[in-house]
Design a protein around this motif. Structure first.
Motif, PDB file in Angstrom:
ATOM      1  N   GLU A 311      -2.667   9.318  13.083  1.00 16.99           N
ATOM      2  CA  GLU A 311      -4.018   8.836  13.337  1.00 16.99           C
ATOM      3  C   GLU A 311      -4.769   8.489  12.047  1.00 16.99           C
ATOM      4  OE1 GLU A 311      -2.594  11.276  16.708  1.00 16.99           O
ATOM      5  OE2 GLU A 311      -2.676  11.553  14.532  1.00 16.99           O
ATOM      6  N   ARG A 312      -4.361   9.057  10.931  1.00 13.62           N
ATOM      7  CA  ARG A 312      -5.074   8.856   9.665  1.00 13.62           C
ATOM      8  C   ARG A 312      -4.484   7.718   8.835  1.00 13.62           C
ATOM      9  NH1 ARG A 312      -6.155  14.108   6.348  1.00 13.62           N
ATOM     10  NH2 ARG A 312      -7.545  12.616   5.311  1.00 13.62           N
ATOM     11  N   THR A 313      -3.554   6.957   9.402  1.00  7.53           N
ATOM     12  CA  THR A 313      -2.942   5.868   8.642  1.00  7.53           C
ATOM     13  C   THR A 313      -3.962   4.828   8.182  1.00  7.53           C
ATOM     14  OG1 THR A 313      -0.891   6.213   9.896  1.00  7.53           O
ATOM     15  CG2 THR A 313      -1.068   4.189   8.616  1.00  7.53           C
ATOM     16  N   PRO A 314      -4.845   4.315   9.045  1.00  8.28           N
ATOM     17  CA  PRO A 314      -5.841   3.357   8.538  1.00  8.28           C
ATOM     18  C   PRO A 314      -6.729   3.945   7.447  1.00  8.28           C
ATOM     19  CG  PRO A 314      -5.723   3.256  10.934  1.00  8.28           C
ATOM     20  CD  PRO A 314      -4.931   4.463  10.509  1.00  8.28           C
ATOM     21  N   GLU A 315      -7.142   5.195   7.627  1.00 11.11           N
ATOM     22  CA  GLU A 315      -7.979   5.850   6.622  1.00 11.11           C
ATOM     23  C   GLU A 315      -7.255   5.907   5.280  1.00 11.11           C
ATOM     24  OE1 GLU A 315      -9.482  10.395   5.678  1.00 11.11           O
ATOM     25  OE2 GLU A 315      -9.009   9.838   7.743  1.00 11.11           O
ATOM     26  N   ALA A 316      -5.973   6.260   5.319  1.00 14.94           N
ATOM     27  CA  ALA A 316      -5.192   6.327   4.081  1.00 14.94           C
ATOM     28  C   ALA A 316      -5.111   4.955   3.427  1.00 14.94           C
ATOM     29  CB  ALA A 316      -3.796   6.865   4.376  1.00 14.94           C
ATOM     30  N   PHE A 317      -4.888   3.934   4.232  1.00  9.63           N
ATOM     31  CA  PHE A 317      -4.815   2.576   3.694  1.00  9.63           C
ATOM     32  C   PHE A 317      -6.130   2.169   3.032  1.00  9.63           C
ATOM     33  CE2 PHE A 317      -5.760  -1.935   4.514  1.00  9.63           C
ATOM     34  CZ  PHE A 317      -4.833  -2.510   3.664  1.00  9.63           C
ATOM     35  N   LEU A 318      -7.248   2.428   3.693  1.00  7.62           N
ATOM     36  CA  LEU A 318      -8.545   2.007   3.166  1.00  7.62           C
ATOM     37  C   LEU A 318      -8.888   2.723   1.858  1.00  7.62           C
ATOM     38  CD1 LEU A 318     -10.569   1.780   6.489  1.00  7.62           C
ATOM     39  CD2 LEU A 318      -9.526  -0.070   5.180  1.00  7.62           C
ATOM     40  N   LYS A 319      -8.383   3.926   1.668  1.00 11.21           N
ATOM     41  CA  LYS A 319      -8.662   4.661   0.432  1.00 11.21           C
ATOM     42  C   LYS A 319      -8.013   4.018  -0.785  1.00 11.21           C
ATOM     43  CE  LYS A 319      -9.650   9.257   2.303  1.00 11.21           C
ATOM     44  NZ  LYS A 319      -9.236  10.674   2.373  1.00 11.21           N
ATOM     45  N   LEU A 320      -7.027   3.147  -0.558  1.00 12.91           N
ATOM     46  CA  LEU A 320      -6.419   2.447  -1.681  1.00 12.91           C
ATOM     47  C   LEU A 320      -7.434   1.582  -2.418  1.00 12.91           C
ATOM     48  CD1 LEU A 320      -3.102   1.238   0.000  1.00 12.91           C
ATOM     49  CD2 LEU A 320      -3.319   3.071  -1.678  1.00 12.91           C
ATOM     50  N   PHE A 321      -8.477   1.145  -1.701  1.00 20.87           N
ATOM     51  CA  PHE A 321      -9.436   0.209  -2.281  1.00 20.87           C
ATOM     52  C   PHE A 321     -10.692   0.890  -2.792  1.00 20.87           C
ATOM     53  CE2 PHE A 321      -6.768  -1.944   0.805  1.00 20.87           C
ATOM     54  CZ  PHE A 321      -6.236  -2.945   0.018  1.00 20.87           C
ATOM     55  N   THR A 322     -10.744   2.205  -2.663  1.00 17.75           N
ATOM     56  CA  THR A 322     -11.861   2.961  -3.229  1.00 17.75           C
ATOM     57  C   THR A 322     -11.400   3.855  -4.372  1.00 17.75           C
ATOM     58  OG1 THR A 322     -11.577   4.708  -1.557  1.00 17.75           O
ATOM     59  CG2 THR A 322     -13.139   2.936  -1.053  1.00 17.75           C
ATOM     60  N   GLY A 323     -10.107   3.796  -4.679  1.00 13.27           N
ATOM     61  CA  GLY A 323      -9.587   4.558  -5.809  1.00 13.27           C
ATOM     62  C   GLY A 323      -9.477   6.040  -5.558  1.00 13.27           C
ATOM     63  N   GLU A 324      -9.433   6.461  -4.293  1.00 14.38           N
ATOM     64  CA  GLU A 324      -9.397   7.890  -3.990  1.00 14.38           C
ATOM     65  C   GLU A 324      -8.005   8.495  -4.091  1.00 14.38           C
ATOM     66  OE1 GLU A 324     -11.828   9.156  -0.559  1.00 14.38           O
ATOM     67  OE2 GLU A 324     -12.516   7.082  -0.459  1.00 14.38           O
ATOM     68  N   ASN A 325      -6.996   7.651  -4.213  1.00 18.14           N
ATOM     69  CA  ASN A 325      -5.632   8.186  -4.273  1.00 18.14           C
ATOM     70  C   ASN A 325      -5.230   8.461  -5.704  1.00 18.14           C
ATOM     71  OD1 ASN A 325      -5.663   5.182  -4.441  1.00 18.14           O
ATOM     72  ND2 ASN A 325      -3.481   5.465  -4.875  1.00 18.14           N
ATOM     73  N   GLN A 326      -4.432   9.502  -5.864  1.00 17.76           N
ATOM     74  CA  GLN A 326      -3.749   9.800  -7.121  1.00 17.76           C
ATOM     75  C   GLN A 326      -2.270   9.505  -6.883  1.00 17.76           C
ATOM     76  OE1 GLN A 326      -6.017  10.366  -9.930  1.00 17.76           O
ATOM     77  NE2 GLN A 326      -4.954  12.281 -10.311  1.00 17.76           N
ATOM     78  N   GLY A 327      -1.731   8.504  -7.555  1.00 18.45           N
ATOM     79  CA  GLY A 327      -0.332   8.157  -7.348  1.00 18.45           C
ATOM     80  C   GLY A 327      -0.109   7.474  -6.012  1.00 18.45           C
ATOM     81  N   LYS A 328       1.033   7.764  -5.397  1.00 17.76           N
ATOM     82  CA  LYS A 328       1.434   7.086  -4.167  1.00 17.76           C
ATOM     83  C   LYS A 328       0.670   7.635  -2.969  1.00 17.76           C
ATOM     84  CE  LYS A 328       3.959   4.430  -1.567  1.00 17.76           C
ATOM     85  NZ  LYS A 328       2.811   4.088  -0.724  1.00 17.76           N
ATOM     86  N   MET A 329       0.126   6.738  -2.158  1.00 22.30           N
ATOM     87  CA  MET A 329      -0.537   7.124  -0.922  1.00 22.30           C
ATOM     88  C   MET A 329       0.482   7.130   0.207  1.00 22.30           C
ATOM     89  SD  MET A 329      -3.299   8.061   0.642  1.00 22.30           S
ATOM     90  CE  MET A 329      -4.831   7.543  -0.119  1.00 22.30           C
ATOM     91  N   LEU A 330       0.560   8.278   0.896  1.00 18.79           N
ATOM     92  CA  LEU A 330       1.537   8.467   1.967  1.00 18.79           C
ATOM     93  C   LEU A 330       0.853   9.070   3.178  1.00 18.79           C
ATOM     94  CD1 LEU A 330       4.315  10.122  -0.208  1.00 18.79           C
ATOM     95  CD2 LEU A 330       4.549   7.882   0.901  1.00 18.79           C
ATOM     96  N   VAL A 331       1.495   8.879   4.327  1.00 18.76           N
ATOM     97  CA  VAL A 331       1.075   9.539   5.559  1.00 18.76           C
ATOM     98  C   VAL A 331       2.264  10.376   6.040  1.00 18.76           C
ATOM     99  CG1 VAL A 331       0.268   9.254   7.932  1.00 18.76           C
ATOM    100  CG2 VAL A 331      -0.457   7.628   6.150  1.00 18.76           C
ATOM    101  N   ARG A 332       2.021  11.665   6.245  1.00 19.85           N
ATOM    102  CA  ARG A 332       3.077  12.542   6.767  1.00 19.85           C
ATOM    103  C   ARG A 332       2.844  12.743   8.248  1.00 19.85           C
ATOM    104  NH1 ARG A 332       3.920  17.543   3.232  1.00 19.85           N
ATOM    105  NH2 ARG A 332       1.710  17.813   3.688  1.00 19.85           N
ATOM    106  N   LEU A 333       3.896  12.525   9.030  1.00 18.32           N
ATOM    107  CA  LEU A 333       3.779  12.651  10.483  1.00 18.32           C
ATOM    108  C   LEU A 333       4.202  14.042  10.931  1.00 18.32           C
ATOM    109  CD1 LEU A 333       5.041   9.203  11.781  1.00 18.32           C
ATOM    110  CD2 LEU A 333       2.836   9.852  10.826  1.00 18.32           C
ATOM    111  N   ASP A 334       3.678  14.438  12.063  1.00 20.41           N
ATOM    112  CA  ASP A 334       4.017  15.739  12.626  1.00 20.41           C
ATOM    113  C   ASP A 334       5.500  15.771  12.980  1.00 20.41           C
ATOM    114  OD1 ASP A 334       1.337  16.395  12.461  1.00 20.41           O
ATOM    115  OD2 ASP A 334       0.918  15.656  14.479  1.00 20.41           O
ATOM    116  N   ASP A 335       6.136  16.923  12.799  1.00 24.08           N
ATOM    117  CA  ASP A 335       7.545  17.070  13.193  1.00 24.08           C
ATOM    118  C   ASP A 335       7.681  17.082  14.712  1.00 24.08           C
ATOM    119  OD1 ASP A 335       8.375  17.225  10.568  1.00 24.08           O
ATOM    120  OD2 ASP A 335       8.132  19.412  10.489  1.00 24.08           O
TER     121      ASP A 335
END
Length: 335
Positions: A311-335
């Motif tokens: 559910e947080r995939t769009p949020e993670a993507f949008l953070k790429l353009f605000t500089g909130e990520n350190q290094g690689k931005m990833l989404v981990r899915l539930d097992d």
């Protein structure tokens, strides 16, 4: 029957995309056909290039179709297979991301290499971003030992490997980033760091000159805009610029101004070349053989910013353009 949840793009964004441009949908998957596999995704990659796929215009890659499953890099586990080369439990990488379960031809997935690294590293430092860093420095900019190297977005997924590869080649390396914390991390790697926040072109140019008084032989470009102009002002003779990305313009709604000092390419007898890493993918094993052992030995370090849950995939993507990520931005899915 097996269900899949996936994101679609509901309209073409103008300017910065917003959360309402994405919709989480669900569908039943059909029975597996011969040579198909079904993969439960464990890690999803979000990357700046995806913004271009949301424009409705074909560039070097087809745009996302509205209201159809989106795509991107993913690592997952095969949960069913009718392909002779893949079995249940195999870990694979593919491009059917932005969803929890993918069903696709076995020809569209690849087994994960067998280095002693976490599986998500094959979406970052040993995946497309890492290959992009290596390609830009070695195949486009022809980096030589002892060069003076400048890298923009130097704490990101691509830039952070670029600065370390340049350091490993005994280069004087300057990295540009957008916060004190990111600059401190770069300094811990032995990189001279410049914080671009609050600096106009003249101030940036001066900061780069102070960081490398003799100028730069190589500029690894991820940003564009004022930073490109500042870099052009600090080139050495026969400098090489590798253009990986121009994130400064990805969300622009109007044409921007070009560098006012493009004549520096002529004066410095310099070369500037853009590249798309897919055209160099036949060199991936060469990259992997050089870089993977260094990652195993922790001679090369990397950072990840992880969002939890599909559910947080769009949020993670949008953070790429605000500089909130350190290094690689990833989404981990539930097992």
């Amino acid at each position: 029957m097996h269900a899949t949840r996936y994101f679609v793009l509901t309209e073409i964004p103008h300017g910065v995309p917003r959360a309402e441009h994405f919709s989480l949908e669900q569908a039943e998957l059909p029975d597996l056909q011969p040579n198909e596999v079904r993969v439960r995704n464990r890690w999803l990659s979000v990357d700046p290039y995806m913004r271009g796929r949301m424009s409705g215009v074909t560039t070097y890659v087809e745009p996302y179709a509205l209201n159809q499953p989106m795509a991107g890099g993913a690592v997952g586990e095969i949960i069913a297979s009718r392909h002779p080369h893949f079995q249940q439990g195999d870990r694979v990488r593919h491009m059917a991301g932005w969803r929890d379960v993918a069903q696709l031809s076995g020809n569209e997935v690849e087994p994960l290499p067998v280095y002693d690294v976490p599986e998500q590293a094959y979406l970052g430092v040993l995946g497309m971003p890492g290959m992009t860093a290596w390609t830009g420095l070695n195949r486009i900019a022809a980096m030589q030992r002892g060069d003076r190297v400048l890298v923009s977005a130097a704490s990101g997924a691509v830039g952070s490997l670029a600065v370390q590869l340049a350091k490993a080649a005994d280069c004087h390396v300057v990295g540009v980033a957008g916060s004190d914390a990111k600059c401190e991390w770069l300094e811990s790697l032995g990189v001279r760091a410049v914080n671009y926040r609050g600096k106009d072109v003249d101030a940036l140019s001066q900061a780069l000159a102070e960081a490398s008084p003799e100028g730069f032989d190589v500029y690894y470009e991820n940003v564009g805009g004022p930073l490109l102009e500042a870099a052009l002002a600090n080139l050495r003779d026969h400098a090489r610029i590798a253009i990986c990305g121009l994130i400064d313009r990805y969300n622009a709604t109007e044409a921007g101004d070009g560098p006012r000092n493009l004549n520096q390419l002529l004066f410095r007898k310099a070369r500037m070349e853009g590249f798309i890493v897919n055209e160099h993918w036949d060199h991936y094993l060469e990259f992997l053989n050089q870089v993977a052992p260094l990652v195993e030995q922790k001679s090369i370090v990397y950072q990840e910013t992880v969002a939890e849950g599909l559910e947080r995939t769009p949020e993670a993507f949008l953070k790429l353009f605000t500089g909130e990520n350190q290094g690689k931005m990833l989404v981990r899915l539930d097992d």
